[in-house]
Design a protein around this motif. Structure first.
Motif, mmCIF file in Angstrom:
data_model
loop_
_atom_site.group_PDB
_atom_site.id
_atom_site.type_symbol
_atom_site.label_atom_id
_atom_site.label_comp_id
_atom_site.label_asym_id
_atom_site.label_seq_id
_atom_site.Cartn_x
_atom_site.Cartn_y
_atom_site.Cartn_z
ATOM 1 N N THR A 96 0.805 -1.223 0.000
ATOM 2 C CA THR A 96 0.000 0.000 0.000
ATOM 3 C C THR A 96 0.837 1.272 0.000
ATOM 4 O O THR A 96 0.295 2.361 -0.180
ATOM 5 C CB THR A 96 -0.932 0.063 1.233
ATOM 6 O OG1 THR A 96 -0.139 0.222 2.413
ATOM 7 C CG2 THR A 96 -1.813 -1.151 1.331
ATOM 8 N N LYS A 135 -3.713 4.468 8.688
ATOM 9 C CA LYS A 135 -5.067 4.917 8.298
ATOM 10 C C LYS A 135 -5.206 4.918 6.783
ATOM 11 O O LYS A 135 -6.234 4.505 6.246
ATOM 12 C CB LYS A 135 -5.358 6.323 8.847
ATOM 13 C CG LYS A 135 -5.895 6.341 10.249
ATOM 14 C CD LYS A 135 -6.116 7.762 10.721
ATOM 15 C CE LYS A 135 -7.490 8.255 10.588
ATOM 16 N NZ LYS A 135 -8.522 7.841 11.468
ATOM 17 N N ARG A 136 -4.157 5.381 6.104
ATOM 18 C CA ARG A 136 -4.191 5.381 4.636
ATOM 19 C C ARG A 136 -4.178 3.953 4.088
ATOM 20 O O ARG A 136 -4.840 3.655 3.099
ATOM 21 C CB ARG A 136 -3.027 6.180 4.069
ATOM 22 C CG ARG A 136 -3.265 7.674 4.144
ATOM 23 C CD ARG A 136 -2.284 8.455 3.280
ATOM 24 N NE ARG A 136 -0.904 8.342 3.708
ATOM 25 C CZ ARG A 136 -0.331 9.124 4.623
ATOM 26 N NH1 ARG A 136 -1.026 10.064 5.214
ATOM 27 N NH2 ARG A 136 0.932 8.963 4.934
ATOM 28 N N PHE A 138 -5.437 1.305 5.460
ATOM 29 C CA PHE A 138 -6.635 0.522 5.803
ATOM 30 C C PHE A 138 -7.557 0.338 4.596
ATOM 31 O O PHE A 138 -8.255 -0.662 4.485
ATOM 32 C CB PHE A 138 -7.417 1.161 6.960
ATOM 33 C CG PHE A 138 -8.587 1.983 6.510
ATOM 34 C CD1 PHE A 138 -9.817 1.397 6.288
ATOM 35 C CD2 PHE A 138 -8.453 3.334 6.266
ATOM 36 C CE1 PHE A 138 -10.897 2.151 5.840
ATOM 37 C CE2 PHE A 138 -9.515 4.090 5.817
ATOM 38 C CZ PHE A 138 -10.744 3.496 5.608
ATOM 39 N N GLN A 139 -7.576 1.311 3.687
ATOM 40 C CA GLN A 139 -8.478 1.229 2.537
ATOM 41 C C GLN A 139 -8.198 0.002 1.681
ATOM 42 O O GLN A 139 -9.090 -0.521 1.038
ATOM 43 C CB GLN A 139 -8.371 2.502 1.695
ATOM 44 C CG GLN A 139 -8.817 3.716 2.452
ATOM 45 C CD GLN A 139 -8.496 5.020 1.737
ATOM 46 O OE1 GLN A 139 -7.931 5.022 0.646
ATOM 47 N NE2 GLN A 139 -8.840 6.129 2.351
ATOM 48 N N GLN A 140 -6.954 -0.457 1.690
ATOM 49 C CA GLN A 140 -6.576 -1.609 0.884
ATOM 50 C C GLN A 140 -6.327 -2.859 1.719
ATOM 51 O O GLN A 140 -6.236 -3.953 1.171
ATOM 52 C CB GLN A 140 -5.318 -1.288 0.081
ATOM 53 C CG GLN A 140 -5.525 -0.141 -0.895
ATOM 54 C CD GLN A 140 -4.215 0.330 -1.484
ATOM 55 O OE1 GLN A 140 -3.291 -0.435 -1.652
ATOM 56 N NE2 GLN A 140 -4.140 1.616 -1.787
ATOM 57 N N SER A 142 -7.894 -4.919 4.605
ATOM 58 C CA SER A 142 -9.069 -5.091 5.466
ATOM 59 C C SER A 142 -8.706 -5.605 6.851
ATOM 60 O O SER A 142 -9.428 -5.363 7.805
ATOM 61 C CB SER A 142 -10.065 -6.042 4.805
ATOM 62 O OG SER A 142 -9.479 -7.319 4.625
ATOM 63 N N ARG A 145 -8.571 -2.664 9.568
ATOM 64 C CA ARG A 145 -9.616 -1.635 9.618
ATOM 65 C C ARG A 145 -10.203 -1.404 11.005
ATOM 66 O O ARG A 145 -10.546 -0.290 11.351
ATOM 67 C CB ARG A 145 -10.756 -2.006 8.683
ATOM 68 C CG ARG A 145 -10.435 -1.768 7.280
ATOM 69 C CD ARG A 145 -11.610 -2.016 6.387
ATOM 70 N NE ARG A 145 -11.112 -1.886 5.023
ATOM 71 C CZ ARG A 145 -11.658 -2.437 3.984
ATOM 72 N NH1 ARG A 145 -12.756 -3.141 4.109
ATOM 73 N NH2 ARG A 145 -11.140 -2.268 2.804
ATOM 74 N N SER A 177 -10.205 2.956 10.460
ATOM 75 C CA SER A 177 -11.062 3.196 9.304
ATOM 76 C C SER A 177 -11.885 4.487 9.433
ATOM 77 O O SER A 177 -12.542 4.884 8.489
ATOM 78 C CB SER A 177 -12.009 2.021 9.087
ATOM 79 O OG SER A 177 -12.843 1.838 10.216
#
Length: 178
Positions: A96, A135-136, A138-140, A142, A145, A177
């Motif tokens: 990520t 935090k950035r 977490f979007q990729q 799971s 999160r 998240s």
């Protein structure tokens, strides 16, 4: 059997380094000291420790934090775990990030997340840089999160002592998240 109100919390060495005890004068030191005192005196929670985290604590802890940890061990509120290899999550997190220095920073603190995932998914840390990087990510990724992140020095924004006294609930606004 564990009490419903008991949480196993991962406390980063950054908090142990900053906590200065009764003689503390800097606000950071006072906030970390008060948080650890509330953890010890006003909650049933346990501290989680791994080999890596223990090494960090040994290197960086203040005298106050060393006494605090000794008390947690003596009162059997110390939860030592061995982390299983989680190469898949490690690889997901690494994928990520673009900047090499960010990858290094995140992977250096990967054990915090490993310990949180193996217990009650909560990290107590002062490191806002790492918090932001995760935090950035977490979007990729799971798998991270739902990690709760609490900073004892963000008293106005996070009210960490009240959160601790209320049972360290898994409030959505404290998740990575959020």
């Amino acid at each position: 059997m564990r009490s419903r109100n008991l949480k196993r919390l991962v406390v980063n060495a950054s908090v142990a380094r900053a906590a200065g005890g009764e003689g503390a004068t800097a606000s950071l030191s006072i906030n970390c000291t008060e948080f650890l005192e509330a953890f010890r005196d006003e909650s049933p929670h346990h501290i989680v420790m791994t080999f890596e985290l223990s090494e960090e604590w040994d290197k960086h802890q203040s005298n106050f934090a060393a006494e605090w940890l000794g008390n947690m061990i003596a009162t059997r509120r110390f939860h030592y775990i061995e982390l299983p290899q989680n190469r898949a999550l490690y690889d997901e997190i690494e994928a990520t990030v673009v900047r090499e220095e960010d990858i290094d920073a995140m992977l250096k603190d990967f054990h915090l997340f490993g310990a949180a995932l193996e217990t009650d998914q909560t990290v107590i840390s002062l490191d806002e840089t790492i918090r932001g990087l995760f935090k950035r990510a977490f979007q990729q990724v799971s798998g991270i999160r739902n990690i709760i992140w609490v900073n004892p020095d963000r008293t106005a924004e996070e009210d960490p002592i009240v959160w601790l006294q209320n049972g360290a609930p898994t409030e959505p606004n404290r998740r990575l998240s959020a």
